[in-house]
Write a protein that holds these residues in place. Structure first.
Motif, PDB file in Angstrom:
ATOM      1  N   GLY A  85       0.811  -1.201   0.000  1.00  0.00           N
ATOM      2  CA  GLY A  85       0.000   0.000   0.000  1.00  0.00           C
ATOM      3  C   GLY A  85       0.851   1.260   0.000  1.00  0.00           C
ATOM      4  O   GLY A  85       0.551   2.233  -0.707  1.00  0.00           O
ATOM      5  N   TYR A 106      -5.748  -4.569  -5.736  1.00  0.00           N
ATOM      6  CA  TYR A 106      -6.304  -3.280  -5.315  1.00  0.00           C
ATOM      7  C   TYR A 106      -5.274  -2.164  -5.417  1.00  0.00           C
ATOM      8  O   TYR A 106      -5.610  -1.033  -5.792  1.00  0.00           O
ATOM      9  CB  TYR A 106      -6.829  -3.364  -3.880  1.00  0.00           C
ATOM     10  N   ASP A 107      -4.018  -2.459  -5.082  1.00  0.00           N
ATOM     11  CA  ASP A 107      -2.992  -1.422  -5.127  1.00  0.00           C
ATOM     12  C   ASP A 107      -2.678  -0.986  -6.557  1.00  0.00           C
ATOM     13  O   ASP A 107      -2.297   0.172  -6.786  1.00  0.00           O
ATOM     14  CB  ASP A 107      -1.729  -1.915  -4.415  1.00  0.00           C
ATOM     15  N   LYS A 168      -3.323  -1.627   7.088  1.00  0.00           N
ATOM     16  CA  LYS A 168      -3.494  -0.314   6.475  1.00  0.00           C
ATOM     17  C   LYS A 168      -2.318   0.042   5.569  1.00  0.00           C
ATOM     18  O   LYS A 168      -2.430   0.921   4.712  1.00  0.00           O
ATOM     19  CB  LYS A 168      -3.648   0.774   7.546  1.00  0.00           C
ATOM     20  N   GLY A 171       0.316  -5.077   2.046  1.00  0.00           N
ATOM     21  CA  GLY A 171      -0.491  -6.016   1.278  1.00  0.00           C
ATOM     22  C   GLY A 171      -0.490  -7.397   1.891  1.00  0.00           C
ATOM     23  O   GLY A 171      -1.524  -8.074   1.936  1.00  0.00           O
ATOM     24  N   ARG A 174      -2.977  -7.668   4.613  1.00  0.00           N
ATOM     25  CA  ARG A 174      -4.369  -7.802   4.164  1.00  0.00           C
ATOM     26  C   ARG A 174      -4.663  -9.249   3.777  1.00  0.00           C
ATOM     27  O   ARG A 174      -5.757  -9.760   4.048  1.00  0.00           O
ATOM     28  CB  ARG A 174      -4.637  -6.853   2.988  1.00  0.00           C
ATOM     29  N   TRP A 346     -11.266  -7.265  -5.228  1.00  0.00           N
ATOM     30  CA  TRP A 346     -10.531  -6.565  -4.184  1.00  0.00           C
ATOM     31  C   TRP A 346     -11.165  -5.228  -3.831  1.00  0.00           C
ATOM     32  O   TRP A 346     -11.082  -4.776  -2.679  1.00  0.00           O
ATOM     33  CB  TRP A 346      -9.082  -6.353  -4.616  1.00  0.00           C
ATOM     34  N   LYS A 347     -11.765  -4.574  -4.796  1.00  0.00           N
ATOM     35  CA  LYS A 347     -12.369  -3.266  -4.517  1.00  0.00           C
ATOM     36  C   LYS A 347     -13.443  -3.393  -3.442  1.00  0.00           C
ATOM     37  O   LYS A 347     -13.509  -2.587  -2.505  1.00  0.00           O
ATOM     38  CB  LYS A 347     -12.961  -2.667  -5.798  1.00  0.00           C
ATOM     39  N   HIS A 350     -11.795  -4.296  -0.047  1.00  0.00           N
ATOM     40  CA  HIS A 350     -11.121  -3.140   0.547  1.00  0.00           C
ATOM     41  C   HIS A 350     -12.125  -2.170   1.157  1.00  0.00           C
ATOM     42  O   HIS A 350     -11.926  -1.662   2.266  1.00  0.00           O
ATOM     43  CB  HIS A 350     -10.275  -2.433  -0.505  1.00  0.00           C
ATOM     44  N   HIS A 353     -13.425  -3.705   4.459  1.00  0.00           N
ATOM     45  CA  HIS A 353     -12.495  -3.994   5.553  1.00  0.00           C
ATOM     46  C   HIS A 353     -11.441  -2.922   5.801  1.00  0.00           C
ATOM     47  O   HIS A 353     -11.114  -2.647   6.967  1.00  0.00           O
ATOM     48  CB  HIS A 353     -11.792  -5.327   5.298  1.00  0.00           C
ATOM     49  N   PHE A 354     -10.854  -2.338   4.765  1.00  0.00           N
ATOM     50  CA  PHE A 354      -9.630  -1.561   4.950  1.00  0.00           C
ATOM     51  C   PHE A 354      -9.764  -0.073   4.668  1.00  0.00           C
ATOM     52  O   PHE A 354      -8.805   0.671   4.853  1.00  0.00           O
ATOM     53  CB  PHE A 354      -8.513  -2.164   4.095  1.00  0.00           C
ATOM     54  N   SER A 355     -10.912   0.373   4.211  1.00  0.00           N
ATOM     55  CA  SER A 355     -11.137   1.803   4.037  1.00  0.00           C
ATOM     56  C   SER A 355     -11.220   2.459   5.412  1.00  0.00           C
ATOM     57  O   SER A 355     -11.412   1.789   6.433  1.00  0.00           O
ATOM     58  CB  SER A 355     -12.424   2.049   3.249  1.00  0.00           C
TER      59      SER A 355
END
Length: 375
Positions: A85, A106-107, A168, A171, A174, A346-347, A350, A353-355
């Motif tokens: 990330g 996602y990255d 956060k 990768g 995650r 992944w979008k 993400h 979970h990770f936003s």
């Protein structure tokens, strides 16, 4: 440490690391053009994630030699490694990567969405959705497995301390997180893909809540959140913190090779996640620098038998069949579920979970009854 302080600290670390990396790039002349009329050579910059340092060292040496023999043009490939990330954000903020070889799709999608650095069809440009090799998540424990850790549920026993990086910024972290989440869904549903296909089913809702509770208990047992996978390995291996490291399979195998099986051993859980690590050309950079041809050839090279064998030697699972040999490691069979099984893409994963404010932030706050360090 509060969640807000963690985020501020992470942002400061990102800016510091990016500043150092950009200084290295300028000193190395990476911001210039790809070649010159005097045939002084070409440079490429590969921005990659943490545990690929040794792999790309050997791949780069082989590819540059073949390219120079074929074209007569000297080629230098420079590397930058860190949490996936963080690396993606560095490229978004101006680090002139010709190619990215990151830990998750996602990255790379972030490079599409921020300034159109990468073309939206990047995944279709190379075989296997632009994934040349893959890995999974395993457990690295100390010799003799003194805490008797054999499967996912052992990670949330009261006496167990777990090392995993910060989702956060990393990768790999995650993948660790979603492997644990997928375990909880698998335990409740049998097939975790039911969660993506039929999210409104009462059984699925119950399984998702069970997964949330499992993740909360897991992070209560994490004493330190490093920014990347290699730093987490250092915490476990060199600083001797924790009873078990959640790790890329290749990182765990490397640790046992480098430090000896008399110190560590690998535990394969009953199931884990298919960790696909994609690659892409950074279109805006290669077009500006005139390096598209060599950047394309470089990523195509990753699918050749020579590069696939190198990937296997460095404990990454090749996507090509029949990459075998007595000099290559044997990869144990393990039941794998994918990100598509859990969320479709992944979008979606993400965002959930990770936003900012997502489930990880909520879980982290819920698990922060004790001080958790974030170097």
């Amino acid at each position: 440490m509060t969640r807000k302080k963690v985020q501020i600290h992470a942002r400061r670390s990102v800016h510091l690391i990016m500043g150092i990396t950009l200084c290295v790039a300028v000193v190395s002349g990476l911001c210039g053009c790809g070649g010159s009329a005097e045939n002084q050579g070409i440079t490429l910059l590969n921005i990659s994630y943490d545990p690929t340092r040794e792999l790309y060292r050997d791949i780069n040496a082989l590819f540059t030699r073949q390219w120079t023999e074929k074209t007569g043009v000297p080629l230098t490939i420079n590397q930058s490694h860190g949490g996936s990330g963080k690396q993606a954000r560095a490229v978004i903020e101006g680090l002139p990567a010709d190619v990215v070889t990151l830990a998750l799709a996602y990255d790379i999608d972030a490079l599409v969405e921020h300034g159109g650095l990468v073309a939206s069809n990047w995944a279709s440009r190379f075989p296997h959705d632009s994934v040349p090799f893959y890995s999974t998540i395993v457990f690295l424990v100390r010799k003799g497995n003194p805490k008797g850790i054999h499967d996912w549920n052992d990670l949330v026993r009261d006496e167990v301390s777990v090392i995993t990086p910060n989702p956060k910024t990393s990768g790999g972290a995650r993948w660790n997180y979603l492997a644990a989440w997928g375990h909880a869904l698998t335990e409740k549903l049998g097939d975790p893909a039911i969660a993506a296909r039929e999210p409104e089913r009462p059984e699925v809702r119950e399984a998702q809540e069970a997964a949330r509770q499992f993740i909360t208990e897991l992070f209560r047992r994490v004493p330190v959140l490093d920014s990347g996978a290699r730093a987490a390995t250092t915490t476990f291996v060199q600083r001797q913190i924790g009873d078990v490291l959640l790790a890329w399979e290749n990182e765990a195998m490397l640790a046992t090779r480098e430090l000896g099986p008399e110190q560590f051993e690998i535990v394969y859980p009953s199931h884990s996640i298919l960790a696909e690590t994609p690659v892409a050309i950074v279109d805006k950079v290669v077009d500006a620098r005139g390096t598209r041809e060599v950047a394309t050839a470089y990523l195509e090279f990753l699918y050749t038998p020579e590069a696939q064998r190198l990937a296997a030697k460095h404990y990454f699972r090749p996507v090509m069949p029949d990459i075998t040999g007595s000099d290559l490691p044997a990869f144990p069979q393990i039941r794998l579920f994918s990100i598509r099984d859990l969320y479709g893409d992944w979008k979606t994963a993400h965002a959930i979970h990770f936003s900012d404010g997502g489930i990880f932030d909520q879980v982290y706050e819920a698990s922060a009854g004790k001080e958790v360090k974030t170097p």
